[in-house]
Design a protein around this motif. Structure first.
Motif, mmCIF file in Angstrom:
data_model
loop_
_atom_site.group_PDB
_atom_site.id
_atom_site.type_symbol
_atom_site.label_atom_id
_atom_site.label_comp_id
_atom_site.label_asym_id
_atom_site.label_seq_id
_atom_site.Cartn_x
_atom_site.Cartn_y
_atom_site.Cartn_z
ATOM 1 N N PRO A 23 81.000 -24.509 -36.669
ATOM 2 C CA PRO A 23 80.076 -23.834 -37.600
ATOM 3 C C PRO A 23 80.123 -22.301 -37.508
ATOM 4 O O PRO A 23 79.638 -21.607 -38.407
ATOM 5 C CB PRO A 23 78.700 -24.367 -37.178
ATOM 6 N N LYS A 24 80.688 -21.756 -36.429
ATOM 7 C CA LYS A 24 80.695 -20.310 -36.227
ATOM 8 C C LYS A 24 81.943 -19.621 -36.785
ATOM 9 O O LYS A 24 82.002 -18.386 -36.817
ATOM 10 C CB LYS A 24 80.604 -19.993 -34.723
ATOM 11 N N ILE A 25 82.904 -20.407 -37.194
ATOM 12 C CA ILE A 25 84.203 -19.828 -37.536
ATOM 13 C C ILE A 25 84.122 -18.923 -38.763
ATOM 14 O O ILE A 25 84.734 -17.839 -38.800
ATOM 15 C CB ILE A 25 85.253 -20.937 -37.738
ATOM 16 N N ALA A 26 83.379 -19.328 -39.766
ATOM 17 C CA ALA A 26 83.316 -18.539 -41.004
ATOM 18 C C ALA A 26 82.778 -17.135 -40.729
ATOM 19 O O ALA A 26 83.321 -16.132 -41.217
ATOM 20 C CB ALA A 26 82.449 -19.257 -42.038
ATOM 21 N N ALA A 27 81.708 -17.044 -39.966
ATOM 22 C CA ALA A 27 81.135 -15.733 -39.650
ATOM 23 C C ALA A 27 82.114 -14.895 -38.832
ATOM 24 O O ALA A 27 82.236 -13.675 -39.048
ATOM 25 C CB ALA A 27 79.823 -15.911 -38.885
ATOM 26 N N ASP A 28 82.818 -15.533 -37.909
ATOM 27 C CA ASP A 28 83.790 -14.798 -37.095
ATOM 28 C C ASP A 28 84.974 -14.312 -37.927
ATOM 29 O O ASP A 28 85.540 -13.243 -37.664
ATOM 30 C CB ASP A 28 84.303 -15.681 -35.952
ATOM 31 N N ARG A 29 85.325 -15.102 -38.927
ATOM 32 C CA ARG A 29 86.433 -14.685 -39.799
ATOM 33 C C ARG A 29 86.058 -13.387 -40.526
ATOM 34 O O ARG A 29 86.879 -12.474 -40.689
ATOM 35 C CB ARG A 29 86.772 -15.779 -40.795
ATOM 36 N N SER A 68 90.364 -11.185 -32.681
ATOM 37 C CA SER A 68 91.508 -11.087 -33.589
ATOM 38 C C SER A 68 92.678 -11.929 -33.071
ATOM 39 O O SER A 68 93.366 -12.609 -33.846
ATOM 40 C CB SER A 68 91.949 -9.622 -33.726
ATOM 41 N N TYR A 69 92.900 -11.896 -31.757
ATOM 42 C CA TYR A 69 93.965 -12.711 -31.156
ATOM 43 C C TYR A 69 93.734 -14.187 -31.463
ATOM 44 O O TYR A 69 94.663 -14.923 -31.811
ATOM 45 C CB TYR A 69 93.984 -12.470 -29.640
ATOM 46 N N GLY A 70 92.480 -14.618 -31.329
ATOM 47 C CA GLY A 70 92.161 -16.031 -31.550
ATOM 48 C C GLY A 70 92.407 -16.491 -32.971
ATOM 49 O O GLY A 70 92.613 -17.681 -33.204
ATOM 50 N N PHE A 71 92.398 -15.574 -33.911
ATOM 51 C CA PHE A 71 92.692 -15.914 -35.313
ATOM 52 C C PHE A 71 94.172 -15.714 -35.638
ATOM 53 O O PHE A 71 94.573 -15.872 -36.793
ATOM 54 C CB PHE A 71 91.837 -15.060 -36.256
ATOM 55 N N GLY A 72 94.975 -15.343 -34.643
ATOM 56 C CA GLY A 72 96.398 -15.138 -34.890
ATOM 57 C C GLY A 72 96.717 -13.818 -35.540
ATOM 58 O O GLY A 72 97.842 -13.610 -36.019
ATOM 59 N N GLU A 73 95.766 -12.887 -35.553
ATOM 60 C CA GLU A 73 95.993 -11.554 -36.105
ATOM 61 C C GLU A 73 96.551 -10.664 -34.982
ATOM 62 O O GLU A 73 95.865 -9.783 -34.442
ATOM 63 C CB GLU A 73 94.684 -10.984 -36.659
ATOM 64 N N TYR A 74 97.802 -10.922 -34.631
ATOM 65 C CA TYR A 74 98.346 -10.326 -33.405
ATOM 66 C C TYR A 74 98.564 -8.815 -33.498
ATOM 67 O O TYR A 74 98.338 -8.090 -32.528
ATOM 68 C CB TYR A 74 99.636 -11.036 -33.013
#
Length: 416
Positions: free
Chosen positions: A310-316, A343-349
């Motif tokens: 449920p937290k992913i959208a806000a983190d994005r 950012s790392y966790g979303f693959g935004e390296y």
């Protein structure tokens, strides 16, 4: 005393048959044969021994050699007795007799420089098979010092040292021959690296383990080797917190995570789900896809997914504004590091790398952590050289080891 030019075995009519496996051939050329002096008492036993060997009557031949041994008093005589003993062992395929002959020859000063490496290697093999590891080590070392030897001599020397409780020396032996072979453009069996890594891990010798496992991964960068190297080091170092997270991120980046136990996935997720839920969810779903996790039976998997998704959208959304937030006047080392990890966790390296670099400029920054993570991020973004440059700045602790492994991974991507 009578003088006679006797080539090793040949002048006596003895066939110096080639030994196989652990029995190297010992043959001499007539033009290099030494001048040997034998008494009549010795020679009268060697003639019948020769005839008996021709007839494959090795028991009779052995009797004559035993009689010659009892009469031998000089180095010449003892050397020839040992040579004939060796040839009886070869022809009879009796390794004990081969070993006796080798010992007798090497106990004299008559062994030629050409034959010394082969004979000393054989002596080492004999001692090794008899589990006399100090003698094996001494013989193998003498063989190596006296001239070119087969590759297995180095491997057996290392194993003899290890079995004699000399782990550091054993690993050093393997490292030296590996380096020498590599410098000569030769390949080294993967098993040698694996054996060295196993020795070091059993002795809890972490520096030696890292050295040889890094070389192993460079030479044989397969996923199984990555899994074994990272997970064994993790077990040896028993890291916690950031150090353990960095190791697990490395394992995942190498592609070896599916080879790990289910606990590697849940440990990873537990380390990040409270701050970086997207990374936790992504890792757990990878574990499910790999058949390592089952939400029905794994309470950790089930609960972390329920809390994190449920937290992913806000983190994005937060990731999109992470750069601006990190550049604000109120940004601290911890807040910028968190934005970088998010950012790392979303693959935004690439963005993560920039934020780690920014975090390094803030008061209280842990330079090893930010340089390690910046390097890992740059490598995953495609900037290998930039990543290696950042990793080279890591100075100590587990981070330095992980940086070393990341540098290997950059140059030698893991294959299946």
């Amino acid at each position: 005393m009578m003088k006679s030019r006797i080539a090793l075995a040949i002048a006596l009519g003895v066939s110096a048959a080639a030994l196989t496996a652990v029995n190297p051939a010992v043959a001499a050329k007539k033009e290099k044969a030494p001048t040997i002096q034998l008494s009549d008492a010795i020679r009268k036993e060697l003639g019948p021994a020769q005839e008996a060997m021709k007839a494959n009557d090795f028991a009779k031949a052995q009797g004559h050699v035993d009689a010659a041994r009892a009469a031998a008093t000089t180095e010449d005589e003892k050397f020839i007795v040992g040579q004939i003993q060796l040839n009886i062992g070869i022809m009879a395929q009796d390794n004990a007799k081969v070993c006796l002959g080798v010992d007798e020859m090497l106990a004299t000063s008559k062994t030629s420089a050409e034959d010394k490496p082969k004979l000393a290697s054989q002596q080492g093999h004999c001692a090794y098979e008899a589990k006399n590891y100090p003698k094996a080590e001494q013989a193998y070392a003498a063989a190596i010092a006296s001239g070119p030897v087969a590759q297995d001599v180095y491997a057996r020397l290392a194993d003899a040292q290890f079995r004699d409780g000399k782990t550091v020396e054993a690993v050093a032996t393997l490292q030296k021959v590996i380096a020498d072979e590599a410098a000569a453009g030769k390949s080294v069996p993967s098993d040698w690296y694996a054996r060295g890594a196993d020795m070091a891990s059993r002795a809890k010798a972490a520096p030696q383990f890292v050295d040889i496992s890094s070389a192993w991964l460079a030479a044989y960068p397969v996923k199984q080797n990555w899994h074994d190297s990272v997970m064994i080091y993790r077990q040896m170092s028993n890291p916690s917190g950031d150090a353990d997270l960095d190791l697990l991120r490395l394992l995942r980046a190498s592609g070896a995570m599916p080879l790990a136990a289910a606990s590697a996935y849940t440990d990873y997720a537990i380390a990040v789900y409270l701050k970086y839920p997207n990374e936790a969810v992504t890792v757990l779903k990878e574990g499910i896809a790999a058949g390592k996790l089952n939400p029905t039976s794994s309470q950790n998997t089930r609960e972390i997914l329920a809390i994190s998704e449920p937290k992913i959208a806000a983190d994005r959304t937060a990731v999109k504004g992470a750069v601006a937030a990190s550049q604000g006047a109120k940004a601290t080392y911890q807040s910028v590091l968190s934005n970088a990890d998010l950012s790392y966790g979303f693959g935004e390296y690439k963005q993560a790398a920039d934020l780690y670099a920014l975090a390094a400029t803030k008061p209280g920054a842990n330079a090893d952590i930010v340089n390690l993570r910046a390097g890992a991020s740059l490598i995953q973004s495609g900037d290998k050289e930039g990543g290696k440059a950042a990793l080279a700045k890591v100075q100590g602790g587990t981070q330095k080891v992980v940086a070393r492994y990341w540098t290997v991974l950059a140059d030698h991507p893991a294959a299946s």
